[in-house]
Design an enzyme around this catalytic site. Structure first.
Site, short mmCIF file in Angstrom:
data_model
loop_
_atom_site.label_atom_id
_atom_site.label_comp_id
_atom_site.label_asym_id
_atom_site.label_seq_id
_atom_site.Cartn_x
_atom_site.Cartn_y
_atom_site.Cartn_z
CD GLU A 9 -2.40 -1.18 3.01
OE1 GLU A 9 -2.56 -0.08 3.45
OE2 GLU A 9 -2.31 -2.37 3.49
NE ARG A 53 -9.87 0.78 0.08
CZ ARG A 53 -9.93 0.82 1.40
NH1 ARG A 53 -8.71 0.33 2.37
NH2 ARG A 53 -10.56 1.76 1.88
CE1 TYR A 55 -7.37 4.08 1.85
CE2 TYR A 55 -6.86 2.64 0.09
CZ TYR A 55 -6.65 2.97 1.49
OH TYR A 55 -5.76 2.59 2.30
CG ASP A 57 -4.98 7.07 4.15
OD1 ASP A 57 -6.48 6.85 4.79
OD2 ASP A 57 -3.97 6.65 4.28
CD GLU A 63 -3.02 3.80 1.66
OE1 GLU A 63 -2.88 2.67 2.17
OE2 GLU A 63 -3.30 4.67 2.55
CB THR A 66 -0.39 -4.13 -5.11
OG1 THR A 66 0.01 -4.83 -4.22
CG2 THR A 66 0.57 -2.92 -5.23
CD1 TRP A 419 -9.38 -5.31 1.35
CD2 TRP A 419 -8.26 -6.02 -0.51
NE1 TRP A 419 -8.33 -4.36 0.88
CE2 TRP A 419 -7.91 -4.73 -0.10
CE3 TRP A 419 -7.70 -6.56 -1.58
CZ2 TRP A 419 -6.77 -3.97 -0.96
CZ3 TRP A 419 -6.74 -6.03 -2.50
CH2 TRP A 419 -6.44 -4.62 -2.21
#
Length: 452
Positions: A9, A53, A55, A57, A63, A66, A419
């Site tokens: 991340e 993902r 988004y 943050d 952010e 993977t 997830w």
């Protein structure tokens, strides 16, 4: 666990320089960046067709997390794909600004600190078996992670009241705890919050938040690869010398300030060892472990670079690694710039160069310029990175998520994913729970897709 689910991340720093009179706050710039995402995803928190993902943050930091990967090269490709995804948002946002008469250049930095002293992270995730003794993992990993910056730090010029000094790590000054369930308040080395994103009876997720964001593919591979290998050795029962640190938080800063790797840090019980001593021990165990495990060229590559880097630190001759390790590449760049222009390390132009190294925009970022000139070694190719922008890893659960998202978008169907869940938002509210991150084929998902 020789085949392990891993992920990275990355939080990106954002800034904007304006040509006109109107200026935007970081929040407003972030909203411009994510406007295209919100237009199709109805949210600034979305999953992409490649399983990742994306988004916004805390603190207006984009952010990128993977998708689940199960080998190192695959992970490096998907980490680099995140840079491309963010670069596309950057270009789109600049065009929107221009159309609205707000001339500006947006910068996205894959680094860990801004000029105001704020820090944002690069977190590594490793799947571990629930059955293992988590406290032992933490005990053995902690000295390794505190000293790992010696081999894979991103490098940074730190301005102190006395003088500017070159440090190995960007993140070290901002870590305040060894092991904790918090991520922002205390910033531990290992985060223990138990969110496995998998079958909780079988697995837990090791969340390492001490690492730097790396530009060099080789350094990213070394960072994640060494940690995964040490984890594997712990699980296999390999015994290590006791390097329990007296004060991990003091030690991580002391190590960061010493490019020779020889400064002694205090161990529990009053003993001392240097970062080089500690890394040599872990590397020696890894070399032995390779004799007893299934051959894997990627792991062999990691252990080779690890050894070469430790040799370079010991001799202070970095010629054999100066195209592979971020802090070495960056330090060499600074030294050449200083020699050419007669600058001190404290000169603002060095700080500018430090920041520009992490600029992800191709053709503008300093690291990209070095890469185009062949001054940094690559382990991936542009084609595989471009493929990873739209295509999930084909060997993990990410394949199911990516295929579901693609099918739902193409069919114009409303859906929700995270997830572990894939859900069609129709009258039936059909949902598939994917608890096994190793599983890339699932008839339930195939049926759900076919029903669209």
């Amino acid at each position: 666990m020789q085949r392990r689910i891993m992920g990275i991340e990355t939080e990106f720093g954002v800034t904007c320089t304006f040509h006109g009179h109107r200026r935007l706050s970081p929040d407003e710039v972030a909203r411009y960046l994510f406007r295209r995402v919100v237009s199709w995803g109805r949210s600034s928190n979305v999953f992409l067709r490649n399983g990742a993902r994306l988004y916004l943050d805390v603190g207006s930091h984009p952010e990128y997390a993977t998708a689940e990967c199960d080998n190192l090269i695959q992970l490096v490709n998907h980490d680099r794909a995140g840079e491309r995804v963010l670069e596309e948002l950057l270009i789109d946002a600049e065009q929107r600004l221009a159309e609205e008469g707000i001339g500006g250049d947006i910068y996205l930095f894959k680094n860990n600190t801004d000029s105001a002293g704020n820090s944002y992270g690069c977190h590594e995730n490793f799947l571990v078996a629930r059955a293992g003794e988590f406290s032992r993992i933490s005990d053995v990993l902690l000295p390794f992670l505190v000293t790992r910056q010696l081999i894979c730090g991103a490098g940074k010029v730190l301005q102190t009241p006395k003088a500017a000094t070159f440090c190995l790590s960007q993140r070290a000054e901002h870590i305040w705890e060894g092991v904790s369930s918090a991520t922002t308040r205390s910033r531990p080395i290992i985060n223990t919050r138990d969110e496995p994103h998998a079958d909780a009876e079988k697995y837990r997720r090791l969340h390492v938040i001490v690492g730097d964001s790396n530009m060099s593919e080789s350094t990213t591979m070394l960072k994640v690869g060494t940690a995964a290998l040490v984890l594997e050795m712990i699980e296999a029962g390999v015994s290590f010398r006791d390097f329990a640190l007296d004060n991990p938080i003091r030690a991580i800063r002391e190590v960061s300030h010493d490019v020779t790797g020889r400064r002694p840090v205090r161990l529990a019980g009053g003993r001392q060892a240097s970062a080089l001593d500690i890394q040599r021990e872990y590397h020696a165990r890894a070399v032995e472990h390779l004799q007893n495990r299934d051959p894997d060229p990627q792991v062999t590559q990691v252990v080779d670079l690890w050894g070469r880097m430790l040799d370079a630190v010991e001799t202070q001759d970095f010629a054999k690694v100066d195209t592979e390790i971020d802090w070495v590449i960056k330090r060499k760049l600074f030294q050449r710039y200083q020699d050419r222009h007669g600058f001190e390390l404290a000169d603002p132009k060095i700080a500018q160069l430090d920041l520009a190294y992490h600029d992800i925009k191709r053709g503008r970022g300093v690291f990209d310029v070095l890469q185009r000139k062949g001054l940094v070694k690559r382990i991936t190719e542009d084609e595989t990175i471009e493929a990873a922008v739209d295509t999930p890893p084909q060997t993990t659960r990410a394949k199911l998520r990516g295929e579901f998202i693609t099918a739902a978008q193409e069919a114009g169907r409303d859906f929700t994913v995270d997830w572990v869940h894939l859900k069609l938002n129709d009258q039936a509210q059909r949902t598939v729970l994917c608890k096994d991150p190793f599983r890339s084929v699932d008839e339930r998902v195939e049926r759900l897709i076919a029903s669209m």
